[in-house]
Design a protein around this motif. Sequence first.
Motif, PDB file in Angstrom:
ATOM      1  N   VAL A   1       0.838  -1.205   0.000  1.00 29.42           N
ATOM      2  CA  VAL A   1       0.000   0.000   0.000  1.00 29.42           C
ATOM      3  C   VAL A   1       0.872   1.255   0.000  1.00 29.42           C
ATOM      4  O   VAL A   1       0.741   2.115  -0.878  1.00 29.42           O
ATOM      5  N   ALA A   2       1.754   1.376   0.984  1.00 29.88           N
ATOM      6  CA  ALA A   2       2.570   2.581   1.102  1.00 29.88           C
ATOM      7  C   ALA A   2       3.719   2.309   2.056  1.00 29.88           C
ATOM      8  O   ALA A   2       3.670   1.376   2.868  1.00 29.88           O
ATOM      9  N   ALA A   3       4.758   3.154   1.959  1.00 31.05           N
ATOM     10  CA  ALA A   3       5.889   3.065   2.871  1.00 31.05           C
ATOM     11  C   ALA A   3       6.437   4.461   3.121  1.00 31.05           C
ATOM     12  O   ALA A   3       6.283   5.366   2.282  1.00 31.05           O
ATOM     13  N   ILE A   4       7.085   4.626   4.279  1.00 31.39           N
ATOM     14  CA  ILE A   4       7.634   5.913   4.656  1.00 31.39           C
ATOM     15  C   ILE A   4       9.003   5.712   5.291  1.00 31.39           C
ATOM     16  O   ILE A   4       9.226   4.736   6.014  1.00 31.39           O
ATOM     17  N   SER A   5       9.909   6.637   5.023  1.00 31.92           N
ATOM     18  CA  SER A   5      11.274   6.533   5.522  1.00 31.92           C
ATOM     19  C   SER A   5      11.344   6.806   7.022  1.00 31.92           C
ATOM     20  O   SER A   5      10.369   7.249   7.640  1.00 31.92           O
TER      21      SER A   5
ATOM     22  N   GLY B   1      10.616  11.833   5.535  1.00 29.83           N
ATOM     23  CA  GLY B   1      10.842  12.718   4.410  1.00 29.83           C
ATOM     24  C   GLY B   1      10.607  12.108   3.045  1.00 29.83           C
ATOM     25  O   GLY B   1      10.453  12.819   2.052  1.00 29.83           O
ATOM     26  N   SER B   2      10.564  10.782   2.973  1.00 29.64           N
ATOM     27  CA  SER B   2      10.332  10.092   1.704  1.00 29.64           C
ATOM     28  C   SER B   2       9.196   9.089   1.862  1.00 29.64           C
ATOM     29  O   SER B   2       9.074   8.455   2.904  1.00 29.64           O
ATOM     30  N   THR B   3       8.403   8.986   0.808  1.00 32.09           N
ATOM     31  CA  THR B   3       7.287   8.050   0.811  1.00 32.09           C
ATOM     32  C   THR B   3       7.209   7.307  -0.522  1.00 32.09           C
ATOM     33  O   THR B   3       7.790   7.730  -1.530  1.00 32.09           O
ATOM     34  N   ASN B   4       6.480   6.208  -0.502  1.00 29.68           N
ATOM     35  CA  ASN B   4       6.260   5.404  -1.698  1.00 29.68           C
ATOM     36  C   ASN B   4       4.840   4.875  -1.615  1.00 29.68           C
ATOM     37  O   ASN B   4       4.423   4.378  -0.567  1.00 29.68           O
ATOM     38  N   TYR B   5       4.085   4.992  -2.707  1.00 26.48           N
ATOM     39  CA  TYR B   5       2.690   4.561  -2.713  1.00 26.48           C
ATOM     40  C   TYR B   5       2.434   3.603  -3.876  1.00 26.48           C
ATOM     41  O   TYR B   5       3.002   3.751  -4.961  1.00 26.48           O
ATOM     42  N   ALA B   6       1.540   2.678  -3.654  1.00 24.57           N
ATOM     43  CA  ALA B   6       1.021   1.881  -4.749  1.00 24.57           C
ATOM     44  C   ALA B   6       0.153   2.767  -5.637  1.00 24.57           C
ATOM     45  O   ALA B   6      -0.533   3.679  -5.144  1.00 24.57           O
TER      46      ALA B   6
ATOM     47  N   SER C   1      10.527  -0.421   0.363  1.00 22.94           N
ATOM     48  CA  SER C   1      10.229  -1.500  -0.564  1.00 22.94           C
ATOM     49  C   SER C   1       8.749  -1.871  -0.592  1.00 22.94           C
ATOM     50  O   SER C   1       8.043  -1.775   0.409  1.00 22.94           O
ATOM     51  N   SER C   2       8.335  -2.348  -1.760  1.00 26.77           N
ATOM     52  CA  SER C   2       6.982  -2.883  -1.923  1.00 26.77           C
ATOM     53  C   SER C   2       6.967  -4.407  -1.740  1.00 26.77           C
ATOM     54  O   SER C   2       5.909  -5.026  -1.881  1.00 26.77           O
ATOM     55  N   ASP C   3       8.107  -4.991  -1.400  1.00 22.52           N
ATOM     56  CA  ASP C   3       8.207  -6.441  -1.215  1.00 22.52           C
ATOM     57  C   ASP C   3       7.977  -6.798   0.245  1.00 22.52           C
ATOM     58  O   ASP C   3       8.797  -6.467   1.109  1.00 22.52           O
ATOM     59  N   TRP C   4       6.921  -7.512   0.548  1.00 19.92           N
ATOM     60  CA  TRP C   4       6.543  -7.761   1.938  1.00 19.92           C
ATOM     61  C   TRP C   4       7.601  -8.552   2.695  1.00 19.92           C
ATOM     62  O   TRP C   4       7.774  -8.379   3.903  1.00 19.92           O
TER      63      TRP C   4
END
Length: 124
Positions: A48-52, A56-61, A105-108
């Motif tokens: 779904v999403a990740a945060i540093s 300061g950095s994020t990643n979203y599906a 990462s998006s890898d669980w």
Amino acid sequence: QVQLVESGGGLVQAGDSLRHSCADSGRTLRTYSVGWFRQAPGKDREFVAAISRSGGSTNYADSVKGRFTISRDNAKSTGLLRMDSLKPEDTAVYYCAVDRLGRLSSDWYLYTYWGQGTQVTVSS
């Protein structure tokens, strides 16, 4: 060892909002990046999403970009996921997880510790 306790979730209607939280009782969350995943019945676990560590950095599906917002409060050792404009296809068990290497990462399988999961059900 990190112990993640999730809260939030519930039954809502399409278009509603929900907020998840993920608290670390050991208060070491600031040393990990935080990710959120979900799993619907009969489907694989989905990023779904990740945060540093700093936030300061994020990643979203792509499926949640523009609707979900990930954040964190390191002073409270808590990770947060706000979900807006919910859709029936967002129905799943949601999990928070942490990566000791601080990746987005998006890898669980790269995540070390996991919360217990909370159910989100969105009715149409």
